[in-house]
Motif scaffolding. Structure first.
Motif, PDB file in Angstrom:
ATOM      1  N   THR A   1     -11.497  11.636   1.644  1.00  0.00           N
ATOM      2  CA  THR A   1     -10.421  11.371   1.056  1.00  0.00           C
ATOM      3  C   THR A   1      -9.048  12.082   1.844  1.00  0.00           C
TER       4      THR A   1
ATOM      5  N   ILE B   1       0.648  -1.233   0.065  1.00  0.00           N
ATOM      6  CA  ILE B   1       0.071   0.054   0.127  1.00  0.00           C
ATOM      7  C   ILE B   1       0.937   1.223  -0.002  1.00  0.00           C
TER       8      ILE B   1
ATOM      9  N   ALA C   1      -1.049   3.751  -2.289  1.00  0.00           N
ATOM     10  CA  ALA C   1      -1.949   4.977  -1.424  1.00  0.00           C
ATOM     11  C   ALA C   1      -0.718   6.007  -0.953  1.00  0.00           C
TER      12      ALA C   1
ATOM     13  N   PHE D   1       0.180   5.725   5.361  1.00  0.00           N
ATOM     14  CA  PHE D   1      -1.173   4.838   5.693  1.00  0.00           C
ATOM     15  C   PHE D   1      -0.899   3.460   6.233  1.00  0.00           C
ATOM     16  N   SER D   2       0.373   2.981   6.360  1.00  0.00           N
ATOM     17  CA  SER D   2       0.737   1.847   6.859  1.00  0.00           C
ATOM     18  C   SER D   2       0.294   1.455   8.199  1.00  0.00           C
TER      19      SER D   2
ATOM     20  N   GLY E   1      -4.733   9.585  -1.400  1.00  0.00           N
ATOM     21  CA  GLY E   1      -4.535   8.126  -1.581  1.00  0.00           C
ATOM     22  C   GLY E   1      -5.295   7.186  -0.885  1.00  0.00           C
ATOM     23  N   TRP E   2      -6.238   7.760   0.144  1.00  0.00           N
ATOM     24  CA  TRP E   2      -6.985   6.688   0.925  1.00  0.00           C
ATOM     25  C   TRP E   2      -8.319   7.330   0.907  1.00  0.00           C
TER      26      TRP E   2
ATOM     27  N   TYR F   1      -7.433   2.007  -0.625  1.00  0.00           N
ATOM     28  CA  TYR F   1      -6.216   2.287  -0.573  1.00  0.00           C
ATOM     29  C   TYR F   1      -5.716   2.541  -1.923  1.00  0.00           C
ATOM     30  N   ASP F   2      -6.121   3.473  -2.704  1.00  0.00           N
ATOM     31  CA  ASP F   2      -5.828   3.745  -3.990  1.00  0.00           C
ATOM     32  C   ASP F   2      -5.877   5.197  -4.619  1.00  0.00           C
ATOM     33  N   GLN F   3      -4.710   5.502  -4.985  1.00  0.00           N
ATOM     34  CA  GLN F   3      -4.726   7.016  -5.301  1.00  0.00           C
ATOM     35  C   GLN F   3      -5.354   7.450  -6.669  1.00  0.00           C
TER      36      GLN F   3
ATOM     37  N   GLU G   1     -13.352   1.348   3.150  1.00  0.00           N
ATOM     38  CA  GLU G   1     -12.005   1.930   3.137  1.00  0.00           C
ATOM     39  C   GLU G   1     -11.228   1.384   1.722  1.00  0.00           C
TER      40      GLU G   1
ATOM     41  N   LYS H   1      -3.543   1.003   8.166  1.00  0.00           N
ATOM     42  CA  LYS H   1      -3.973  -0.313   8.080  1.00  0.00           C
ATOM     43  C   LYS H   1      -4.041  -1.234   8.933  1.00  0.00           C
TER      44      LYS H   1
END
Length: 484
Positions: A407, A94, A98, A102-103, A411-412, A436-438, A434, A106
């Motif tokens: 958002t 991720i 993302a 954001f680690s 990224g999230w 995780y994608d730009q 939720e 998660k």
């Protein structure tokens, strides 16, 4: 009999006082021992003690959590175990998808959601009813195996009848169907559509039938979830109820706006697991994942990591609240929020203000026209608290917008049924997702930015310019915000 009548006639004031004292004491003790939020406990104890008989009655109707924690927890654990055994997908890094910030988020959501984060999901944004409803109806008309539909409101209007007819056609084809509508939400149109669905042979049930059969739009413990699950691998989730007021093609320029999402992949199975739990809680019928779900070998590209997050007034209470706190803590550049009912508690407001003071650009979009007047008054009363900390607040122009979007750092994303108010974050059954994608985050951010471009900024000066009488009205309504 005459002696009893004379006794009651002579001593009824004492009997009423004794009954009031006993019932009030019992209710106050119950509230003090069972409310986890000290403010809620103080408020209910005050209402009970200051309003003899009426206070305990109100507490009985609106204050008691009637969900049986032990049974619900057992069901959820079993369904999650079934789900995890059914679907296992590796998650790509991720950091790249993302962002590295954001680690830790998660990890937090791993512990809050109980659903694993899965890759391999295709997610499509649907703008209002003119995009969402045709896509949902097409999925129902294409169904060959099973359909699960859950909604807070399912109106008996032109679009509701289209859904009912599509479900009837699917039933006649032999498709297995389950429909779950909230008991309060089912009363928003007359006659309730549940009678039509049952007449057509469609298995339809009401979630948490309400006290005395009354329509109480602010009653507690409502299922606010919106789920459509079709043929084991296609799902729809978001903030949209089923009502024609969100279709411009039916109601013209006065149509309200909203946002919904079509999903394929493992997260669709998570939607079903949530539905199956609610269905079993309501009917005691267990829907087996292996009978309802199937792996799709042709999930379209692009595919992104996503998962469902449930919140409800049981062991998952404050799940979304905790996710939001964690997300705001990791934000580094920007936060975009769009919510129809923006009434954050002091903890969540503090997280927003702290993010803004750290230099994060925080934009909050609320409707210029709100369908709930009291909520709008209460929202207005506390906007100064976030604006003074550096957050930017915007009131959208045009028709009412029911979208619930968030958002962070492009990224999230966090989307679904939850509003940012106490009722949604603590008392309702909600379902969010939720992602995780730009690319998808930027698409949602672009939608919010487009709304901001046609919005009016709310400033401290504009709030001060509100006449004192209206400021006082707003403040008094704000005092009741935990109950709106």
């Amino acid at each position: 009999m005459l002696a009893i009548t004379e006794f009651l006639s002579a001593y009824w004031p004492h009997l009423v006082a004794t009954l009031s004292l006993f019932v009030g004491a019992f209710a106050a003790i119950h509230a003090a021992m069972n409310k986890s939020d000290v403010r809620a406990a103080i408020a209910w104890v005050g209402v009970i003690l200051m309003s003899p008989l009426l206070g305990p009655f109100l507490y009985l109707v609106a204050g008691i959590n009637r969900i049986r924690h032990d049974q619900l927890s057992t069901q959820r654990s079993r369904l999650i175990k079934d789900y995890v055994n059914h679907a296992r997908e590796p998650v790509r890094d991720i950091h790249t998808l993302a962002g590295p910030q954001f680690s830790s988020l998660k990890v937090l959501c791993d512990r809050i959601s109980r659903f694993p984060l899965h890759d391999g999901n295709h997610i499509t944004l649907l703008d209002s009813g003119d995009e969402a409803y045709p896509a949902m109806l097409q999925a129902i008309d294409s169904a060959s195996h099973c359909i699960a539909l859950q909604s807070y409101i399912f109106d008996h209007d032109r679009i509701g009848l289209q859904f009912a007819q599509a479900l009837r056609r699917a039933h006649e084809r032999g498709v297995t169907i389950r429909v779950l509508i909230d008991a309060v939400g089912s009363k928003y149109s007359h006659p309730p559509i549940v009678h039509l669905l049952r007449r057509d042979g469609i298995r339809t049930e009401l979630f948490m039938s309400h006290v005395l059969g009354l329509r109480m739009p602010y009653a507690n413990l409502r299922s606010h979830r919106k789920v459509l699950f079709v043929d084991g691998h296609i799902g729809f989730v978001g903030g949209m109820n089923i009502r024609e007021g969100f279709m411009q093609s039916l109601t013209g320029r006065h149509a309200a706006r909203d946002t919904h999402f079509r999903v394929e992949g493992p997260v669709a199975t998570q939607l079903f697991a949530v539905f199956a739990n609610d269905w079993e809680f309501t009917t005691r019928e267990r829907l087996l994942i292996e009978d309802w779900c199937q792996s799709s070998t042709s999930t379209p590209l692009p595919q992104v990591p996503a998962r469902c997050v449930r919140s409800s007034p049981d062991r998952f209470i404050a799940a979304t609240h905790n996710v939001l706190l964690g997300a705001l803590a990791v934000a580094q550049h920007n936060v975009r929020i769009q919510s129809p009912y923006f009434l954050p508690d002091q903890t969540l407001m503090g997280a927003l203000n702290t993010a803004a003071r750290r230099g994060v650009h925080v934009d909050i979009v609320i409707p210029g026209r709100n369908n709930l007047r009291l909520v709008n008054y209460a929202m207005t009363s506390q906007l100064n608290q976030v604006i003074a900390a550096g957050c930017r607040v915007w009131r959208s122009r045009g028709t009412f917008d029911h979208s619930k979007l968030l958002t962070i750092d492009d990224g999230w994303s966090y989307v679904g049924s939850s509003n940012l108010d106490p009722r949604s974050l603590r008392l309702n059954f909600e379902l969010d997702m939720e992602i995780y994608d730009q690319v998808l985050a930027q698409q949602i951010a672009g939608k919010i930015d487009a709304t901001i471009a046609d919005s009016e900024a709310v400033t401290l000066d504009s709030l001060k310019a509100i006449p004192f009488a209206k400021q006082l009205r707003n403040r008094l309504i704000w005092l009741a915000s935990p109950y709106l």
